[in-house]
Design a protein around this motif. Structure first.
Motif, mmCIF file in Angstrom:
data_model
loop_
_atom_site.group_PDB
_atom_site.id
_atom_site.type_symbol
_atom_site.label_atom_id
_atom_site.label_comp_id
_atom_site.label_asym_id
_atom_site.label_seq_id
_atom_site.Cartn_x
_atom_site.Cartn_y
_atom_site.Cartn_z
ATOM 1 N N SER A 249 0.579 -1.257 -0.065
ATOM 2 C CA SER A 249 -0.087 -0.070 0.066
ATOM 3 C C SER A 249 0.827 1.181 0.030
ATOM 4 C CB SER A 249 -0.788 0.049 1.082
ATOM 5 O OG SER A 249 -1.876 -1.151 1.245
ATOM 6 N N ASN A 253 0.969 4.350 -2.995
ATOM 7 C CA ASN A 253 0.426 5.804 -2.389
ATOM 8 C C ASN A 253 1.690 6.903 -2.739
ATOM 9 O OD1 ASN A 253 -2.379 5.187 -1.612
ATOM 10 N ND2 ASN A 253 -1.451 4.189 0.143
ATOM 11 N N ARG A 289 -9.198 -8.819 0.093
ATOM 12 C CA ARG A 289 -9.410 -7.189 -0.212
ATOM 13 C C ARG A 289 -8.317 -6.179 0.180
ATOM 14 N NH1 ARG A 289 -13.249 -6.849 5.385
ATOM 15 N NH2 ARG A 289 -11.695 -6.640 7.063
ATOM 16 N N PRO A 291 -5.587 -3.662 -0.296
ATOM 17 C CA PRO A 291 -5.678 -2.474 -1.350
ATOM 18 C C PRO A 291 -4.698 -2.555 -2.345
ATOM 19 C CG PRO A 291 -5.645 -1.611 1.122
ATOM 20 C CD PRO A 291 -5.522 -3.221 1.094
ATOM 21 N N TYR A 292 -4.764 -2.180 -3.565
ATOM 22 C CA TYR A 292 -3.975 -2.146 -4.546
ATOM 23 C C TYR A 292 -3.993 -3.863 -5.237
ATOM 24 C CZ TYR A 292 -2.941 2.438 -3.968
ATOM 25 O OH TYR A 292 -2.832 4.131 -3.743
ATOM 26 N N SER A 296 -9.881 -8.726 -4.833
ATOM 27 C CA SER A 296 -11.146 -7.651 -4.873
ATOM 28 C C SER A 296 -10.921 -6.493 -5.163
ATOM 29 C CB SER A 296 -12.012 -8.093 -3.617
ATOM 30 O OG SER A 296 -12.109 -9.401 -3.198
ATOM 31 N N LYS A 301 -19.295 -5.079 -7.989
ATOM 32 C CA LYS A 301 -20.383 -5.919 -7.577
ATOM 33 C C LYS A 301 -21.750 -5.499 -8.211
ATOM 34 C CE LYS A 301 -22.056 -8.939 -3.778
ATOM 35 N NZ LYS A 301 -21.745 -9.759 -2.552
ATOM 36 N N HIS A 318 -9.737 4.214 -8.057
ATOM 37 C CA HIS A 318 -9.006 5.288 -7.741
ATOM 38 C C HIS A 318 -7.667 5.436 -8.388
ATOM 39 C CE1 HIS A 318 -6.475 3.367 -4.666
ATOM 40 N NE2 HIS A 318 -7.145 2.288 -4.985
ATOM 41 N N LEU A 331 -18.374 -8.771 -11.076
ATOM 42 C CA LEU A 331 -18.616 -9.910 -10.176
ATOM 43 C C LEU A 331 -20.230 -9.849 -10.629
ATOM 44 C CD1 LEU A 331 -17.437 -9.178 -6.693
ATOM 45 C CD2 LEU A 331 -16.539 -10.518 -8.486
ATOM 46 N N GLU A 377 -20.193 -15.339 -8.260
ATOM 47 C CA GLU A 377 -18.923 -14.671 -7.915
ATOM 48 C C GLU A 377 -17.642 -15.524 -7.724
ATOM 49 O OE1 GLU A 377 -20.767 -11.701 -4.729
ATOM 50 O OE2 GLU A 377 -18.934 -12.090 -4.199
ATOM 51 N N ALA B 17 -19.690 -6.593 -0.196
ATOM 52 C CA ALA B 17 -18.276 -7.222 -0.045
ATOM 53 C C ALA B 17 -18.479 -8.645 -0.953
ATOM 54 C CB ALA B 17 -17.900 -7.408 1.149
ATOM 55 N N GLU B 18 -17.356 -8.792 -1.662
ATOM 56 C CA GLU B 18 -17.292 -10.071 -2.415
ATOM 57 C C GLU B 18 -17.315 -11.049 -1.425
ATOM 58 O OE1 GLU B 18 -13.839 -10.375 -4.999
ATOM 59 O OE2 GLU B 18 -14.508 -12.121 -5.888
ATOM 60 N N GLY B 180 -12.354 5.519 -2.042
ATOM 61 C CA GLY B 180 -11.383 5.229 -1.290
ATOM 62 C C GLY B 180 -9.915 5.652 -1.686
ATOM 63 N N ASN B 211 -11.363 1.807 1.893
ATOM 64 C CA ASN B 211 -9.785 1.593 2.258
ATOM 65 C C ASN B 211 -9.307 1.203 1.065
ATOM 66 O OD1 ASN B 211 -7.991 1.180 4.637
ATOM 67 N ND2 ASN B 211 -8.252 -1.221 4.109
ATOM 68 N N ASP B 212 -9.367 1.830 0.143
ATOM 69 C CA ASP B 212 -8.561 1.368 -1.149
ATOM 70 C C ASP B 212 -7.206 1.849 -1.122
ATOM 71 O OD1 ASP B 212 -11.879 1.855 -1.901
ATOM 72 O OD2 ASP B 212 -10.878 0.503 -3.528
ATOM 73 N N SER B 213 -6.819 2.862 -0.389
ATOM 74 C CA SER B 213 -5.398 3.155 -0.156
ATOM 75 C C SER B 213 -5.064 2.670 1.168
ATOM 76 C CB SER B 213 -5.276 4.766 -0.382
ATOM 77 O OG SER B 213 -6.163 5.029 -1.120
ATOM 78 N N GLY B 214 -5.712 1.835 1.689
ATOM 79 C CA GLY B 214 -5.216 1.303 3.188
ATOM 80 C C GLY B 214 -5.195 2.264 4.230
ATOM 81 N N GLY B 237 -15.044 -4.083 8.941
ATOM 82 C CA GLY B 237 -14.519 -3.419 7.633
ATOM 83 C C GLY B 237 -15.150 -4.024 6.537
ATOM 84 N N TYR B 238 -16.237 -4.931 6.544
ATOM 85 C CA TYR B 238 -16.803 -5.777 5.398
ATOM 86 C C TYR B 238 -17.092 -4.437 4.641
ATOM 87 C CZ TYR B 238 -16.643 -9.917 8.082
ATOM 88 O OH TYR B 238 -16.134 -10.965 8.845
ATOM 89 N N GLU B 240 -17.220 -3.024 -0.053
ATOM 90 C CA GLU B 240 -17.049 -3.438 -1.313
ATOM 91 C C GLU B 240 -15.550 -3.226 -1.545
ATOM 92 O OE1 GLU B 240 -19.204 -2.682 -5.468
ATOM 93 O OE2 GLU B 240 -18.821 -0.881 -4.191
ATOM 94 N N ARG B 241 -15.022 -3.933 -2.667
ATOM 95 C CA ARG B 241 -13.605 -3.999 -3.034
ATOM 96 C C ARG B 241 -12.431 -4.135 -1.648
ATOM 97 N NH1 ARG B 241 -15.478 0.778 -4.750
ATOM 98 N NH2 ARG B 241 -14.379 1.955 -3.511
ATOM 99 N N CYS B 242 -11.864 -3.068 -1.079
ATOM 100 C CA CYS B 242 -10.893 -3.399 -0.192
ATOM 101 C C CYS B 242 -11.443 -2.871 1.387
ATOM 102 C CB CYS B 242 -9.705 -2.394 -0.288
ATOM 103 S SG CYS B 242 -8.982 -2.428 -1.866
ATOM 104 N N ALA B 243 -12.790 -3.068 1.393
ATOM 105 C CA ALA B 243 -13.278 -2.635 2.770
ATOM 106 C C ALA B 243 -13.641 -1.355 3.117
ATOM 107 C CB ALA B 243 -12.505 -3.397 3.846
#
Lengths: 547, 547
Positions: A249, A253, A289, A291-292, A296, A301, A318, A331, A377, B17-18, B180, B211-214, B237-238, B240-243
């Motif tokens: 991450s 970033n 899940r 990041p990056y 997922s 979805k 992003h 998905l 999925e 979430a997946e 995110g 949380n896509d960037s953590g 944190g459930y 989509e994608r990275c939570a």
């Protein structure tokens, strides 16, 4: 452009993680991957704690790094001893690395209660150890353990420890949040103050964060935005307790969002591959899940999201997934719309425009099945078969005439799982039987036995994962059971799904889909080449039309 | 002390979430747990996207929350339509919740390319939708989707969207980092500017991070330290994608470190339990290294660390684990384990002091079984039987001489599940057979048939839950299978566990434990009263001794 050096400690701090243990060979392989990725410093281990690490440094001499510098980690000298006589420091020199990382105590609680030495002796331990190593021609990184906790307690003593390290000749001093308890606003304040105090000291300043408060990546980035130029972390965040700052991450970033050119674009595009390689070696199931780099990370979805992403990927992504070597996934689920189906079909070389009746048919079929409890999925193999059925492009490879699975427990506690199966293949009836470790395994064995003679490529595939979920579980054992199977051959992995009140029937459905997917793929190799070509032609036609 | 309200969207954003799909019953159960925990707002779902959510809101009317307010989520009205005619808004009112959360567009990219409306119409859509709902007596939370991306692009338009929501009567406006992609230093800057612009507007301000960037947790905390008073996130944190921002990190950080009294101490101590309950319901393997609530969050591996922690826990623990209902674990050590057994035994009214040989025996037994893959956290029934066996207080109610379970699939697709069982009860051999909806159900039926004549109270109990988890799943169908069964009679619920490579054997073990627990309970009713009394006397004696 700002310069930041990347310091990886997967091979040392990562090994502190519960459940992770690398062999010497594992470590050598990971070190090479990290060098490939463009990491500047690779911390290889702590020979004082671990005979395996002594062996690693011996073997590591044969590694030819492109750019990375290898570093060895250990403590400052013991109390009341000259540095030259300390066996720990001798061990660090013996590792033969160009860089030595020494850690020392910043927090008086530790100085007093753990080391049991005076404040002054702790300062001497730091300075004399750094000087001793530095004079022997090694670059020295000084890790100020528990720096943030210590600073909260007694800032001036903490600064004194850093000054001692610098006086000893440290090339870099690193502020460590060893217990991971420091929050972002505090990191900003402390780093700001320390950077001001240490300005012009001649050493660079770095940061090392743990994730016990869930903010290790953020703290690392804030350290950089406050002027630090050296960041420590581990790949996938592997580390003691709640992990270290995750470099997978931190790196994107810095590079994609903070204008820090720490690695090249080409190397950044290897990030996902390196992350998965390391989780494979660590034998840790990758975090989907993450990041990056997670599976997922760019998965969509909701139907509205997919629709928007098709219009413009920036709407819900992003960064572009290929920048970090990852890919977009769409998905298909109960919340998806026609866009999801079209996107997915295109991946299999099937063209579906939004208004074609087949699209609606597939969508309706899928939604109906998902409503019953199927889930596509993680079952792209079953979904592909479903599309082919809807498009009339499906053909049967065999017909089931019946199976019987039994588990018998005898008085001596012995268990026997047996399956018998009757199928018709290319006009021939096959009736086989097989045992197995359990009923599903027995069924799998019996089915293969019946089919392999006709379809020898089945020998290439095997089941790699098997998941069972009881749906609407509040009805006891009569509830529905969903089985997901993951299969693999030498070139790809696919998932299939089955659903029934009966676990054996659900497993059977998923097994059959798995086998059919493989057979379809192999038999249609030439044909699917044609389909793709046709599809290409169609695309060209459509383009031509628009003009 | 600063006040912050907690807004949970596990039931809506968590469902994105997946791999996560909750049934209506799952959702009701989670909502009650969240209320117990002291969450202020619980977002139940989006009825516009999902018929399941319509059913949830219908059922939710019967929930009696202690303090939480239920909220329904949906979009602002469609373009070119009056709010009163919009079917989406009507659906939100129909959900009958005290709070409605409306989301609208902040980013012109979305206004233009996804909605395809003018800037002015988007502003009207926001204001008129909020006003319409507000006038119908509902509290309105306005989620400004993609706020941070939009602000980067055009800050003044973004502020206009918030002002429209406030003019329409929104009680709270929430800045969402939907993709995110925003980093901490940027969140600080933007929140600072927005808070200054909106000061005195009458609505409270909140934040919703992905949380896509953590950095979702850090961004949320920085939002609060910049003055926001409403935080959104999901349990574990459930999302989509990275939570989403993980509330199990956000809450203790706020409470223990930022002086924000968002929930009581007693409720905070339930955090770990609630987190694990939700992962169990979601059928997601809990993340061991999750901050605060993970199994490894307070696990110490290195010898030096363990030693330091024994001297003073603060040396390597950023907070005391019981504050969040978690516990310290010392890996490869007996001490922590014995305390655990003693604690557990006390729950069943059995006194075990540290030095009694029974304690060691139970510990060794339990550790051996957990090492194999058994798990007693959700199987208190099996654990009680295990303790009784170790204490010599166990007696058999029947002996198994053998069983056989079979599933047959015939050519007409009919499935027959049949079990035969041979047991010896009170000197008599019983040999019975039964069919069932599946093999486990057939086995359950056959066992009851054999035993009910001798133990008529078995008719009072039934299985209420059945869960299967495949362990070490990367070995395909030969992996170990853990079965958890939940049973109930008119007075209590108990869990039992079984483990085997063979799913039928694992189910059998859990079934037998379940039946034995019931029989033990009923037969020992008078006796266990005595045991408890004896135990009480012992306790009194010990107390007397100490004086």
């Amino acid at each position: 452009m700002k310069r930041v050096v990347l310091y990886d400690t997967t091979l040392r701090d990562g090994m502190q993680a519960e459940g992770i243990s690398f062999s010497v060979r594992d470590k050598l392989g990971i070190a090479e991957k990290l060098d490939d990725l463009g990491i500047h410093y690779i911390e290889g281990g702590n020979p004082g704690s671990n005979p395996k690490d002594v062996a690693f440094f011996r073997e590591a001499r044969s590694l030819k790094f492109k750019r990375a510098r290898l570093t060895v980690f250990g403590s400052t000298r013991r109390r009341g001893m000259t540095a030259g006589k300390d066996p720990g420091l001798a061990g660090l020199l013996k590792a033969g690395t160009p860089v030595v990382t020494l850690f020392g105590k910043s927090w008086l609680l530790h100085v007093r209660e753990v080391l049991g030495v005076s404040r002054a002796e702790n300062l001497r331990m730091i300075e004399s150890s750094v000087r001793y190593i530095r004079k022997r021609g090694r670059e020295v990184v000084y890790d100020a353990e528990h720096f943030f906790d210590g600073y909260r307690d007694n800032p001036s003593y903490c600064l004194d420890t850093l000054r001692c390290a610098v006086r000893g000749g440290a090339d870099c001093v690193v502020l460590c949040d060893t217990n991971g308890g420091t929050l972002p606003h505090e990191v900003e304040r402390v780093v700001g103050e320390v950077a001001a105090e240490m300005r012009g000291c001649g050493a660079s300043l770095g940061i090392h964060c743990h994730n016990d408060s869930g903010v290790a990546v953020a703290n690392t980035l804030l350290g950089v935005s406050c002027g630090l130029t050296h960041v420590q972390g581990t790949m996938n965040g592997y580390g003691e307790r709640c992990a270290n700052a995750d470099l997978t991450s931190v790196i994107p970033n810095l590079k994609l969002k903070m204008g820090v050119n720490c690695i090249s674009d080409a190397r950044l595009a290897k990030l996902t591959e390196v992350s998965r390689y390391i989780s494979e070696v660590a034998n840790v199931v990758p975090d989907d899940r993450q990041p990056y780099v997670g599976v997922s990370a760019f998965a969509h979805k909701g139907g509205m999201h997919v629709d928007a992403v098709r219009k413009n990927p920036r709407t819900f992504e992003h960064v572009p997934p290929p920048a970090v070597g990852n890919r977009r996934r769409v998905l298909v689920s109960e919340v998806s719309g026609r866009s999801n189906v079209i996107y997915k079909a295109a991946q299999y070389g099937i063209d579906l425009s939004k208004d074609r009746p087949e699209t609606r048919k597939i969508l309706a079929l899928m939604k109906g099945l998902e409503h019953q409890g199927y889930q596509f999925e993680a079952a792209d193999g079953s979904f592909k078969l479903l599309m082919r059925k809807a498009l009339g492009k499906y053909r049967k490879f065999f017909d089931l005439e019946g199976f019987r699975v039994s588990v018998e427990k005898r008085e001596d506690d012995r268990l026997i799982s047996e399956a018998t199966i009757k199928v018709r293949v290319k006009g021939t009836q096959e009736h086989t039987a097989s045992e197995g470790d359990g009923p599903v395994n027995a069924l799998d064995n019996a089915l293969r036995k019946a089919l392999e003679e006709f379809y020898p490529t089945l020998a290439e595939m095997h089941l790699t994962d098997f998941k069972v979920r009881v749906l609407d579980a509040k009805q006891g054992t009569a509830a529905k059971v969903r089985v997901l199977i993951e299969s693999r051959d030498h070139e790809e992995t696919w998932g299939t799904v089955g659903l029934s009140e009966n676990i054996m029937e659900a497993s059977w459905q998923a097994l059959v889909d798995s086998v059919e997917y493989k057979l379809l793929k192999d038999s249609g190799r030439a044909r699917s080449g044609r389909i793709l070509q046709d599809h290409g032609k169609q695309a060209v036609k459509r383009k031509a039309k628009r003009r």
